[in-house]
Design an enzyme around this catalytic site. Sequence first.
Site, PDB file in Angstrom:
ATOM      1  N   LYS A 285       0.807  -1.226   0.000  1.00 31.07           N
ATOM      2  CA  LYS A 285       0.000   0.000   0.000  1.00 31.07           C
ATOM      3  C   LYS A 285       0.841   1.278   0.000  1.00 31.07           C
ATOM      4  O   LYS A 285       0.479   2.254  -0.650  1.00 31.07           O
ATOM      5  CB  LYS A 285      -0.932   0.025   1.212  1.00 31.07           C
ATOM      6  CG  LYS A 285      -2.093  -0.950   1.146  1.00 31.07           C
ATOM      7  CD  LYS A 285      -3.003  -0.766   2.352  1.00 31.07           C
ATOM      8  CE  LYS A 285      -4.150  -1.746   2.338  1.00 31.07           C
ATOM      9  NZ  LYS A 285      -5.109  -1.521   3.424  1.00 31.07           N
TER      10      LYS A 285
ATOM     11  N   ASP B 180      -9.785   3.177   2.443  1.00 35.77           N
ATOM     12  CA  ASP B 180      -9.922   2.635   3.807  1.00 35.77           C
ATOM     13  C   ASP B 180     -10.551   3.671   4.742  1.00 35.77           C
ATOM     14  O   ASP B 180     -11.442   3.363   5.533  1.00 35.77           O
ATOM     15  CB  ASP B 180      -8.555   2.225   4.379  1.00 35.77           C
ATOM     16  CG  ASP B 180      -8.072   0.897   3.819  1.00 35.77           C
ATOM     17  OD1 ASP B 180      -8.915   0.082   3.406  1.00 35.77           O
ATOM     18  OD2 ASP B 180      -6.845   0.679   3.798  1.00 35.77           O
TER      19      ASP B 180
HETATM   20  P1  NAP Z   1      -0.110  -2.459  10.362  1.00 38.32           P
HETATM   21  O1  NAP Z   1       0.198  -1.281   9.530  1.00 38.32           O
HETATM   22  O2  NAP Z   1       0.833  -3.610  10.374  1.00 38.32           O
HETATM   23  O3  NAP Z   1      -0.303  -1.934  11.899  1.00 38.32           O
HETATM   24  C1  NAP Z   1      -0.488  -2.858  12.950  1.00 38.32           C
HETATM   25  C2  NAP Z   1      -0.822  -2.103  14.242  1.00 38.32           C
HETATM   26  O4  NAP Z   1      -1.170  -3.080  15.232  1.00 38.32           O
HETATM   27  C3  NAP Z   1       0.343  -1.297  14.815  1.00 38.32           C
HETATM   28  O5  NAP Z   1      -0.168  -0.149  15.443  1.00 38.32           O
HETATM   29  C4  NAP Z   1       0.924  -2.267  15.848  1.00 38.32           C
HETATM   30  O6  NAP Z   1       1.590  -1.627  16.917  1.00 38.32           O
HETATM   31  C5  NAP Z   1      -0.333  -2.903  16.388  1.00 38.32           C
HETATM   32  N1  NAP Z   1      -0.098  -4.221  16.992  1.00 38.32           N
HETATM   33  C6  NAP Z   1       0.190  -5.373  16.361  1.00 38.32           C
HETATM   34  N2  NAP Z   1       0.330  -6.381  17.263  1.00 38.32           N
HETATM   35  C7  NAP Z   1       0.121  -5.834  18.480  1.00 38.32           C
HETATM   36  C8  NAP Z   1       0.122  -6.352  19.805  1.00 38.32           C
HETATM   37  N3  NAP Z   1       0.357  -7.633  20.054  1.00 38.32           N
HETATM   38  N4  NAP Z   1      -0.146  -5.502  20.832  1.00 38.32           N
HETATM   39  C9  NAP Z   1      -0.402  -4.202  20.603  1.00 38.32           C
HETATM   40  N5  NAP Z   1      -0.418  -3.640  19.362  1.00 38.32           N
HETATM   41  C10 NAP Z   1      -0.158  -4.454  18.319  1.00 38.32           C
HETATM   42  O7  NAP Z   1      -1.523  -3.094   9.976  1.00 38.32           O
HETATM   43  P2  NAP Z   1      -2.806  -2.340   9.342  1.00 38.32           P
HETATM   44  O8  NAP Z   1      -2.729  -2.401   7.861  1.00 38.32           O
HETATM   45  O9  NAP Z   1      -2.960  -1.027  10.006  1.00 38.32           O
HETATM   46  O10 NAP Z   1      -3.989  -3.357   9.766  1.00 38.32           O
HETATM   47  C11 NAP Z   1      -4.375  -3.534  11.125  1.00 38.32           C
HETATM   48  C12 NAP Z   1      -5.555  -4.505  11.202  1.00 38.32           C
HETATM   49  O11 NAP Z   1      -6.687  -3.927  10.565  1.00 38.32           O
HETATM   50  C13 NAP Z   1      -5.328  -5.853  10.490  1.00 38.32           C
HETATM   51  O12 NAP Z   1      -5.894  -6.864  11.283  1.00 38.32           O
HETATM   52  C14 NAP Z   1      -6.097  -5.703   9.191  1.00 38.32           C
HETATM   53  O13 NAP Z   1      -6.572  -6.951   8.693  1.00 38.32           O
HETATM   54  C15 NAP Z   1      -7.257  -4.830   9.630  1.00 38.32           C
HETATM   55  N6  NAP Z   1      -7.833  -4.017   8.536  1.00 38.32           N
HETATM   56  C16 NAP Z   1      -9.178  -4.092   8.347  1.00 38.32           C
HETATM   57  C17 NAP Z   1      -9.769  -3.314   7.361  1.00 38.32           C
HETATM   58  C18 NAP Z   1     -11.244  -3.401   7.127  1.00 38.32           C
HETATM   59  O14 NAP Z   1     -11.702  -2.937   6.076  1.00 38.32           O
HETATM   60  N7  NAP Z   1     -12.040  -3.929   8.042  1.00 38.32           N
HETATM   61  C19 NAP Z   1      -8.989  -2.446   6.578  1.00 38.32           C
HETATM   62  C20 NAP Z   1      -7.607  -2.382   6.809  1.00 38.32           C
HETATM   63  C21 NAP Z   1      -7.036  -3.177   7.806  1.00 38.32           C
HETATM   64  P3  NAP Z   1       3.162  -1.234  16.810  1.00 38.32           P
HETATM   65  O15 NAP Z   1       3.214   0.075  16.070  1.00 38.32           O
HETATM   66  O16 NAP Z   1       3.597  -1.126  18.229  1.00 38.32           O
HETATM   67  O17 NAP Z   1       3.836  -2.360  16.063  1.00 38.32           O
END
Ligand code: NAP
Length: 284
Positions: A66, A101
Amino acid sequence: MKKIYGIIGDPVAHSLSPVMHNAAFEELGMDAVYLAFRVPKGELKDAIQGAKSLGIAGLNVTIPLKEKALSFVDAEEVAEKIGAINTIDFSSGTPVGYNTDGIGSLRVLKETVGQINGKKALILGAGGAARAISFYLDVEGAMVTIANRTKERAAQLASRLHNADFIGLEGELERRIKASDILINATSVGMHPNEDATLVNADLMHPDLVVFDIVYNPMETKLLKEAKKAGVKKIVDGVKMLVYQGAASFKIWTKMEPPIEAMEKAVRDALIRDRLHSRIFYIL
Ligand code: NAP
Protein backbone atom coordinates in the site's frame (compact mmCIF):
# COMPACT_ATOMS: atom_id res chain seq x y z
CA MET A 1 -15.21 -7.13 -23.97
CA LYS A 2 -15.08 -8.48 -20.42
CA LYS A 3 -13.53 -5.96 -18.01
CA ILE A 4 -10.84 -7.21 -15.66
CA TYR A 5 -10.32 -5.92 -12.10
CA GLY A 6 -8.17 -7.37 -9.36
CA ILE A 7 -6.20 -7.12 -6.16
CA ILE A 8 -2.42 -7.17 -5.84
CA GLY A 9 -0.65 -8.12 -2.61
CA ASP A 10 1.62 -10.74 -1.08
CA PRO A 11 0.11 -12.98 0.19
CA VAL A 12 -3.22 -12.51 -1.54
CA ALA A 13 -4.67 -15.98 -2.16
CA HIS A 14 -7.19 -15.74 0.71
CA SER A 15 -8.40 -12.22 -0.04
CA LEU A 16 -12.13 -11.57 0.37
CA SER A 17 -12.15 -8.88 -2.32
CA PRO A 18 -12.75 -11.27 -5.28
CA VAL A 19 -15.82 -12.76 -3.55
CA MET A 20 -17.13 -9.28 -2.75
CA HIS A 21 -16.58 -7.63 -6.16
CA ASN A 22 -17.64 -10.63 -8.22
CA ALA A 23 -20.90 -10.66 -6.23
CA ALA A 24 -21.36 -7.00 -7.17
CA PHE A 25 -20.74 -7.66 -10.88
CA GLU A 26 -23.20 -10.56 -10.81
CA GLU A 27 -25.83 -8.51 -9.00
CA LEU A 28 -25.59 -5.75 -11.62
CA GLY A 29 -25.29 -8.16 -14.58
CA MET A 30 -21.91 -6.70 -15.57
CA ASP A 31 -19.52 -8.48 -17.93
CA ALA A 32 -16.56 -8.21 -15.57
CA VAL A 33 -14.33 -10.36 -13.39
CA TYR A 34 -12.18 -9.64 -10.31
CA LEU A 35 -9.03 -11.73 -9.68
CA ALA A 36 -6.26 -11.97 -7.07
CA PHE A 37 -2.66 -11.48 -8.26
CA ARG A 38 0.30 -12.24 -5.98
CA VAL A 39 2.88 -9.52 -6.58
CA PRO A 40 6.20 -9.52 -4.65
CA LYS A 41 7.31 -6.03 -3.54
CA GLY A 42 10.20 -5.97 -6.05
CA GLU A 43 7.79 -6.52 -8.95
CA LEU A 44 5.31 -3.80 -7.98
CA LYS A 45 6.30 -1.16 -10.55
CA ASP A 46 6.25 -3.71 -13.40
CA ALA A 47 2.91 -5.09 -12.17
CA ILE A 48 1.25 -1.65 -12.27
CA GLN A 49 2.73 -0.80 -15.66
CA GLY A 50 1.80 -4.27 -16.94
CA ALA A 51 -1.77 -3.92 -15.71
CA LYS A 52 -2.05 -0.61 -17.57
CA SER A 53 -0.66 -2.14 -20.79
CA LEU A 54 -2.98 -5.15 -20.52
CA GLY A 55 -6.02 -2.90 -20.20
CA ILE A 56 -6.92 -3.95 -16.65
CA ALA A 57 -9.65 -1.57 -15.54
CA GLY A 58 -8.87 -1.23 -11.84
CA LEU A 59 -6.83 -2.69 -9.01
CA ASN A 60 -6.96 -2.88 -5.24
CA VAL A 61 -3.64 -2.89 -3.42
CA THR A 62 -3.10 -4.67 -0.12
CA ILE A 63 -0.39 -5.65 2.37
CA PRO A 64 2.55 -5.10 2.00
CA LEU A 65 2.27 -2.88 -1.10
CA LYS A 66 0.00 0.00 0.00
CA GLU A 67 2.76 2.50 0.83
CA LYS A 68 5.19 1.61 -1.96
CA ALA A 69 2.46 1.75 -4.62
CA LEU A 70 2.18 5.51 -4.02
CA SER A 71 5.44 6.03 -5.95
CA PHE A 72 4.05 4.47 -9.13
CA VAL A 73 0.75 6.34 -9.52
CA ASP A 74 -0.65 9.86 -9.62
CA ALA A 75 -2.19 9.82 -6.16
CA GLU A 76 -5.11 11.96 -5.01
CA GLU A 77 -4.13 14.51 -2.35
CA VAL A 78 -5.76 12.65 0.55
CA ALA A 79 -3.89 9.45 -0.28
CA GLU A 80 -0.62 11.41 -0.42
CA LYS A 81 -1.34 12.78 3.06
CA ILE A 82 -2.22 9.33 4.42
CA GLY A 83 0.91 7.93 2.76
CA ALA A 84 -0.73 4.85 1.22
CA ILE A 85 -3.15 3.77 -1.53
CA ASN A 86 -5.45 0.77 -1.76
CA THR A 87 -7.11 1.53 -5.12
CA ILE A 88 -5.77 2.23 -8.63
CA ASP A 89 -7.97 3.44 -11.47
CA PHE A 90 -6.69 3.14 -15.05
CA SER A 91 -9.62 4.78 -16.85
CA SER A 92 -7.77 8.02 -17.64
CA GLY A 93 -4.82 6.19 -19.20
CA THR A 94 -2.52 7.04 -16.29
CA PRO A 95 -2.72 4.98 -13.07
CA VAL A 96 -4.44 7.15 -10.45
CA GLY A 97 -4.20 6.11 -6.77
CA TYR A 98 -6.84 6.47 -4.04
CA ASN A 99 -7.18 5.42 -0.42
CA THR A 100 -10.68 4.17 0.35
CA ASP A 101 -9.92 2.64 3.81
CA GLY A 102 -10.56 5.97 5.52
CA ILE A 103 -13.71 6.57 3.45
CA GLY A 104 -15.02 3.13 4.49
CA SER A 105 -14.39 3.68 8.20
CA LEU A 106 -15.89 7.17 8.15
CA ARG A 107 -19.08 5.88 6.50
CA VAL A 108 -19.37 3.20 9.20
CA LEU A 109 -18.93 5.76 11.96
CA LYS A 110 -21.33 8.31 10.46
CA GLU A 111 -24.01 5.61 10.21
CA THR A 112 -23.39 4.61 13.82
CA VAL A 113 -22.64 7.90 15.55
CA GLY A 114 -24.18 10.54 13.31
CA GLN A 115 -22.22 13.77 13.63
CA ILE A 116 -18.48 13.22 14.14
CA ASN A 117 -17.59 16.85 14.84
CA GLY A 118 -16.62 17.31 18.50
CA LYS A 119 -16.65 13.60 19.35
CA LYS A 120 -13.76 12.12 21.32
CA ALA A 121 -12.33 9.13 19.46
CA LEU A 122 -9.65 6.85 20.85
CA ILE A 123 -7.87 4.82 18.18
CA LEU A 124 -5.83 1.76 19.19
CA GLY A 125 -2.95 1.44 16.70
CA ALA A 126 -0.76 3.66 14.56
CA GLY A 127 -0.27 1.47 11.47
CA GLY A 128 -1.65 1.91 7.97
CA ALA A 129 -5.32 1.50 8.86
CA ALA A 130 -5.06 3.80 11.89
CA ARG A 131 -3.45 6.45 9.65
CA ALA A 132 -6.31 6.37 7.15
CA ILE A 133 -9.06 6.32 9.81
CA SER A 134 -7.53 9.06 11.97
CA PHE A 135 -7.02 11.34 8.98
CA TYR A 136 -10.71 11.24 8.06
CA LEU A 137 -11.89 11.65 11.69
CA ASP A 138 -9.56 14.61 12.09
CA VAL A 139 -10.93 16.30 8.97
CA GLU A 140 -14.48 15.79 10.32
CA GLY A 141 -13.55 17.63 13.54
CA ALA A 142 -13.22 14.74 16.01
CA MET A 143 -10.77 14.98 18.92
CA VAL A 144 -8.50 12.02 18.29
CA THR A 145 -6.28 10.12 20.72
CA ILE A 146 -3.82 7.64 19.23
CA ALA A 147 -2.93 4.83 21.63
CA ASN A 148 -0.18 2.55 20.39
CA ARG A 149 2.18 -0.10 21.73
CA THR A 150 5.13 1.73 20.13
CA LYS A 151 4.56 5.18 21.58
CA GLU A 152 6.88 6.95 19.10
CA ARG A 153 4.66 5.81 16.21
CA ALA A 154 1.62 7.18 18.05
CA ALA A 155 3.42 10.50 18.55
CA GLN A 156 4.41 10.67 14.89
CA LEU A 157 0.85 10.02 13.70
CA ALA A 158 -0.73 12.48 16.17
CA SER A 159 1.70 15.19 15.00
CA ARG A 160 0.28 14.91 11.46
CA LEU A 161 -3.29 15.66 12.62
CA HIS A 162 -4.90 18.95 13.65
CA ASN A 163 -6.59 18.00 16.91
CA ALA A 164 -4.93 14.90 18.27
CA ASP A 165 -2.77 13.60 21.08
CA PHE A 166 -1.20 10.26 21.87
CA ILE A 167 -0.63 7.78 24.68
CA GLY A 168 0.90 4.33 25.15
CA LEU A 169 -1.12 1.27 26.02
CA GLU A 170 -0.53 1.44 29.77
CA GLY A 171 -1.42 3.89 32.50
CA GLU A 172 -3.58 6.57 30.97
CA LEU A 173 -5.57 4.25 28.71
CA GLU A 174 -8.31 3.53 31.28
CA ARG A 175 -9.03 7.20 32.04
CA ARG A 176 -9.00 8.12 28.36
CA ILE A 177 -11.42 5.38 27.32
CA LYS A 178 -13.81 6.37 30.10
CA ALA A 179 -13.80 9.92 28.69
CA SER A 180 -14.23 8.82 25.05
CA ASP A 181 -17.31 8.61 22.81
CA ILE A 182 -15.77 6.22 20.28
CA LEU A 183 -13.25 3.39 20.66
CA ILE A 184 -11.70 1.93 17.50
CA ASN A 185 -9.40 -1.06 17.38
CA ALA A 186 -7.13 -0.48 14.36
CA THR A 187 -4.50 -3.02 15.46
CA SER A 188 -4.37 -6.66 14.42
CA VAL A 189 -4.94 -7.74 18.06
CA GLY A 190 -7.83 -10.23 18.26
CA MET A 191 -7.43 -11.39 14.65
CA HIS A 192 -7.36 -15.12 13.93
CA PRO A 193 -5.55 -17.19 15.21
CA ASN A 194 -5.15 -15.03 18.36
CA GLU A 195 -8.88 -14.73 18.92
CA ASP A 196 -8.67 -14.50 22.74
CA ALA A 197 -6.61 -11.33 22.65
CA THR A 198 -7.94 -7.84 23.33
CA LEU A 199 -6.26 -4.59 24.35
CA VAL A 200 -9.37 -3.40 26.26
CA ASN A 201 -11.63 -5.35 28.64
CA ALA A 202 -15.24 -4.72 29.68
CA ASP A 203 -14.30 -2.96 32.93
CA LEU A 204 -12.75 -0.05 30.96
CA MET A 205 -15.84 0.52 28.80
CA HIS A 206 -19.10 2.38 29.42
CA PRO A 207 -22.51 1.69 27.81
CA ASP A 208 -22.52 4.92 25.75
CA LEU A 209 -19.17 4.19 24.13
CA VAL A 210 -19.32 3.23 20.44
CA VAL A 211 -17.02 0.23 20.00
CA PHE A 212 -15.76 -0.44 16.47
CA ASP A 213 -13.29 -3.25 15.73
CA ILE A 214 -11.85 -3.12 12.21
CA VAL A 215 -10.69 -6.75 12.53
CA TYR A 216 -13.27 -8.88 10.71
CA ASN A 217 -11.92 -12.39 11.20
CA PRO A 218 -13.52 -13.45 13.49
CA MET A 219 -16.55 -11.21 12.91
CA GLU A 220 -17.18 -11.05 16.67
CA THR A 221 -13.77 -10.37 18.19
CA LYS A 222 -12.90 -10.63 21.88
CA LEU A 223 -13.07 -6.81 22.06
CA LEU A 224 -16.66 -6.87 20.78
CA LYS A 225 -17.57 -9.65 23.24
CA GLU A 226 -16.16 -7.50 26.06
CA ALA A 227 -18.21 -4.56 24.77
CA LYS A 228 -21.38 -6.68 24.97
CA LYS A 229 -20.43 -7.65 28.53
CA ALA A 230 -20.09 -3.96 29.42
CA GLY A 231 -23.59 -3.25 28.08
CA VAL A 232 -22.29 -1.17 25.15
CA LYS A 233 -25.24 -0.28 22.92
CA LYS A 234 -23.42 0.49 19.66
CA ILE A 235 -21.04 -2.24 18.51
CA VAL A 236 -19.66 -2.47 14.95
CA ASP A 237 -17.60 -5.25 13.38
CA GLY A 238 -14.93 -4.94 10.67
CA VAL A 239 -17.01 -6.37 7.83
CA LYS A 240 -18.89 -3.08 7.31
CA MET A 241 -15.64 -1.17 6.78
CA LEU A 242 -14.35 -3.85 4.43
CA VAL A 243 -17.53 -3.60 2.37
CA TYR A 244 -17.62 0.20 2.37
CA GLN A 245 -13.98 0.56 1.31
CA GLY A 246 -14.69 -1.97 -1.47
CA ALA A 247 -17.84 -0.10 -2.46
CA ALA A 248 -15.89 3.16 -2.70
CA SER A 249 -13.32 1.48 -5.00
CA PHE A 250 -16.14 0.01 -7.10
CA LYS A 251 -17.66 3.46 -7.57
CA ILE A 252 -14.31 5.00 -8.55
CA TRP A 253 -13.78 2.35 -11.25
CA THR A 254 -17.31 1.91 -12.63
CA LYS A 255 -19.00 5.25 -11.74
CA MET A 256 -21.95 3.03 -10.76
CA GLU A 257 -23.78 2.71 -7.43
CA PRO A 258 -22.34 -0.39 -5.72
CA PRO A 259 -24.85 -3.07 -4.59
CA ILE A 260 -23.81 -2.89 -0.93
CA GLU A 261 -26.19 -5.55 0.38
CA ALA A 262 -25.05 -8.18 -2.12
CA MET A 263 -21.40 -7.34 -1.37
CA GLU A 264 -21.88 -7.59 2.39
CA LYS A 265 -23.81 -10.84 2.13
CA ALA A 266 -21.08 -12.37 -0.04
CA VAL A 267 -18.40 -11.41 2.51
CA ARG A 268 -20.34 -12.61 5.58
CA ASP A 269 -21.29 -15.89 3.85
CA ALA A 270 -17.67 -16.47 2.82
CA LEU A 271 -16.39 -15.80 6.33
CA ILE A 272 -18.94 -18.20 7.86
CA ARG A 273 -18.27 -20.83 5.18
CA ASP A 274 -14.56 -20.54 5.64
CA ARG A 275 -14.73 -20.83 9.41
CA LEU A 276 -16.90 -23.92 9.03
CA HIS A 277 -14.25 -25.45 6.81
CA SER A 278 -11.45 -24.11 9.06
CA ARG A 279 -9.85 -22.21 6.23
CA ILE A 280 -8.95 -18.65 7.06
CA PHE A 281 -8.94 -15.33 5.20
CA TYR A 282 -6.16 -12.96 6.22
CA ILE A 283 -6.51 -9.90 4.05
CA LEU A 284 -8.92 -7.60 2.28
P1 NAP B 1 -0.11 -2.46 10.36
O1 NAP B 1 0.20 -1.28 9.53
O2 NAP B 1 0.83 -3.61 10.37
O3 NAP B 1 -0.30 -1.93 11.90
C1 NAP B 1 -0.49 -2.86 12.95
C2 NAP B 1 -0.82 -2.10 14.24
O4 NAP B 1 -1.17 -3.08 15.23
C3 NAP B 1 0.34 -1.30 14.81
O5 NAP B 1 -0.17 -0.15 15.44
C4 NAP B 1 0.92 -2.27 15.85
O6 NAP B 1 1.59 -1.63 16.92
C5 NAP B 1 -0.33 -2.90 16.39
N1 NAP B 1 -0.10 -4.22 16.99
C6 NAP B 1 0.19 -5.37 16.36
N2 NAP B 1 0.33 -6.38 17.26
C7 NAP B 1 0.12 -5.83 18.48
C8 NAP B 1 0.12 -6.35 19.80
N3 NAP B 1 0.36 -7.63 20.05
N4 NAP B 1 -0.15 -5.50 20.83
C9 NAP B 1 -0.40 -4.20 20.60
N5 NAP B 1 -0.42 -3.64 19.36
C10 NAP B 1 -0.16 -4.45 18.32
O7 NAP B 1 -1.52 -3.09 9.98
P2 NAP B 1 -2.81 -2.34 9.34
O8 NAP B 1 -2.73 -2.40 7.86
O9 NAP B 1 -2.96 -1.03 10.01
O10 NAP B 1 -3.99 -3.36 9.77
C11 NAP B 1 -4.38 -3.53 11.12
C12 NAP B 1 -5.56 -4.51 11.20
O11 NAP B 1 -6.69 -3.93 10.56
C13 NAP B 1 -5.33 -5.85 10.49
O12 NAP B 1 -5.89 -6.86 11.28
C14 NAP B 1 -6.10 -5.70 9.19
O13 NAP B 1 -6.57 -6.95 8.69
C15 NAP B 1 -7.26 -4.83 9.63
N6 NAP B 1 -7.83 -4.02 8.54
C16 NAP B 1 -9.18 -4.09 8.35
C17 NAP B 1 -9.77 -3.31 7.36
C18 NAP B 1 -11.24 -3.40 7.13
O14 NAP B 1 -11.70 -2.94 6.08
N7 NAP B 1 -12.04 -3.93 8.04
C19 NAP B 1 -8.99 -2.45 6.58
C20 NAP B 1 -7.61 -2.38 6.81
C21 NAP B 1 -7.04 -3.18 7.81
P3 NAP B 1 3.16 -1.23 16.81
O15 NAP B 1 3.21 0.07 16.07
O16 NAP B 1 3.60 -1.13 18.23
O17 NAP B 1 3.84 -2.36 16.06
